[in-house]
Structure formats: C-alpha cells, structure tokens
Design a protein around this motif. Structure first.
Motif: not given
Length: 355
Positions: A86-88, A92-96, A43-44, A56-58
C-alpha cells in the motif's frame, strides 16, 4: 430515443492481471497493456500510462488486490505485506487523493479478516466494487452537470476528465456524453493542456469517438476563445478538493478560473466525493507534484529548448474556492460556503451507512 455511444474503458480486471489502455500512446495508437506485477502497476501510474484521479484509484486498488494473491503465511504477516505494498503504490503520484483513498479502503476492508484466503477474496471484491461505484458516480455527476447547460451552449474544459480517466463517462466530460445520448447539442472547446497534452491527445480523441462536437485550442488561446466564441461555462475535473473548496487540478486550471471570473462565466468543478479530502484544510496544504523537465524541454521526443535551461514543471495548480461557481458531485451541486457544505456531504453518507 437514446443514442448508443462508443465510450472507451481504461481499466479492466482479469483475475490474474489488470488490462489498461495505454494513454501515453493515444491518439496515434490504441494499445492495451497487461499488468501482472506490483511494480508494473506503480510504473503505469507514475508514467501516466493510466491517469485521471478515479482511474488511478481503480488501478491501484486492483494492483493491491493482485499483489496480495501472492502473499501467504499468517494473517498478521499478510497484513504487514499488504501495508508495505500500500505504501509503495501510494508513492506513485502524490497529488491525486483517489490513489490513497482507494488503497486505504482496501486495507480497511480486510482489517478484521480471520484468514488469508478470506482477505484475498475480500480485496478483489472491494476493488471491483470501487469500479462499479465509480461508473454510477460518474453518471450521477453527469446528470447534475447537464442540468447547468442548455441546448447550444459552448463549454470550455482542460486536461482529460473523461471516460478514460474514470470507470465510464468521466466527471467533467460526463455531461457531454449524456447530452449526446439525449440529443442535446453542446459544443466543447478543449485546451491542449501543455506540457503532456492530455486535452489534445485524449479529450479530443475520446469525444470524437463518441461523435461529440469538439474544438481544440492551445492553452494560450483561452481568453480569446472565451471572448470571440462566446463561451457559456468552464467545467473541469479535480485531483484533490480541500475542506474549504480549494481545488487542485491539472496545471492551467487556475488560469482558466481567473479568466472565467474576468468574463463573468461560471466555473464548475466536477468530482466524486472520493476526491474531497477533509483532512486537507486548504489548497496551501495540497502537495503539488513536479515532473521531469523533459516534458517541457522536449516535444514528441524532440528537444525544443536550449540544453541546460532551468525548468519549472508543476503538474497541478490550485484554484481558490472563491473562483469556483459550484462543485458538482454525485450527491448534488454545491455552492456557497464550501467549508460547511463539503463536510455535510460526508455526514449524510455516514447517516446512510448506519441506518
């Protein structure tokens, strides 16, 4: 003498939870959230409480490590649960690209684990390593980027590619922090970045915290600002860089690149190697996230458009490589033929790892 700056942090690991700076509340409220469950982390990321590709990665890496602490059973069952999480998180965000990069790095780190306890410990250490490396990476990007600027330069940026989008310093904002530390004066012009206003809310806030000279403009003032304020360069971050150098960044970046070309102003992209996706051949292959129409039809919760109006709300656009003067990474400044230069950066990395 180097100047000590206040540089805010966006993500911290606390053994049993993750603390994030809630970027949705800035600049009016400095609120920190405790994330304790996998769903909280998803959610965050999805709701932009944490944003910026490296951050986002961290956060995702820590989220995966945190969730894994609850998994038990055989190592085979542990790996299945880990892949599911991991898949879930990846959804959350497809572009980054940093999101998937960090998650896959953690999964790979425990591929040969022989026990669940070993895997749990390794995941935490790998997530921490990602954050430590990102701080070093941002510093290096900042040093290279600063070499492109001179005392008194006026530099335009969009969105927020600063300390709260990374481990520290940022990417596109890193040279401004380093310039401040070294006593070099740069004047930053920040585009507001509609519709979520990351430039107005976040970039201006964090630069002002550090005492950096920043001026806010609306997005549709960019051409006039370049002309009348004698902008010397544009520098932006990136959410994904394709193998040919085409770059996805916050919506509005493409327009700035076109304007920069028109005015003869250099247009720089500052990003870590983790943002370069060699499996994505061109910008046409980058998935562009479309977000909630209410981001456009409402402002601070108040409707500003008619009920029922059609809305197009892409979160990102793609700047073609021919409009990019240089790509600044932690390994140096890349110019010219990106199709050749970008893969060469990874060959160098592979060589270092095998020696």
């Amino acid at each position: 003498m180097a100047e000590l700056l206040f540089i805010p942090r966006s993500v911290e690991w606390n053994e049993t939870s993750i603390t994030i700076l809630n970027q949705q509340k800035l600049p009016f409220q400095t609120e920190y959230l405790e994330l304790k469950e996998l769903e909280d982390v998803w959610d965050a990321i999805a709701t932009l409480k944490v944003r910026g590709a490296p951050a986002i990665g961290m956060t995702a890496a820590y989220g995966l490590a945190l969730a894994a602490q609850q998994y038990n059973g055989s190592i085979a069952e542990f790996q299945k649960q880990l892949q599911k999480a991991r898949t879930y998180l990846a959804s959350a965000r497809p572009t980054a690209v940093n999101l998937v990069w960090a998650l896959d790095r953690l999964v790979k780190s425990v591929a040969k684990a022989t026990s669940v306890n070993e895997a749990k410990t390794t995941l935490i250490h790998e997530a921490i390593r990602i954050q430590v490396e990102d701080e070093d990476t941002c510093r290096a990007i900042g040093e290279y980027a600063l070499s492109l600027f001179q005392e008194g330069d006026r530099v335009l940026t969009i969105c927020n590619a600063g300390s709260i989008a990374t481990a520290r310093y940022g990417t596109a904002l890193a040279p401004f922090y380093l310039a401040k530390e070294k006593g070099v004066h740069l004047h930053v012009y920040a585009s507001e970045t509609r519709p979520v206003l990351q430039g107005a809310r976040l970039t201006t806030w964090e630069l002002m915290q550090a005492g950096i000279d920043v001026t806010l403009i609306t997005d549709n003032m960019a051409a006039q600002t370049m002309k009348t304020k004698h902008i010397n360069a544009v520098i932006v971050g990136a959410d994904r860089i394709a193998a040919n150098g085409d770059t996805a960044n916050k919506i509005g970046t493409f327009g700035l690149a076109l304007l920069a070309r028109s005015f003869g102003i250099p247009f720089y992209v500052a990003a870590p190697l983790s943002t370069i996706d060699l499996s994505t051949k061109t910008g046409d292959d980058i998935p562009i996230e479309e977000r909630n129409p209410e981001e456009v039809t409402h402002l601070a919760g108040t409707r500003i458009a008619p009920e029922g109006v059609n809305v197009y709300n892409p979160a990102f656009d793609v700047t073609p490589n021919e409009l990019i003067t240089a790509i600044i990474t932690e390994k140096g400044i890349i110019r010219g033929n990106y199709k050749t230069a970008l893969p060469a950066l990874f060959k160098e990395e592979e060589s270092i790892e095998t020696t």
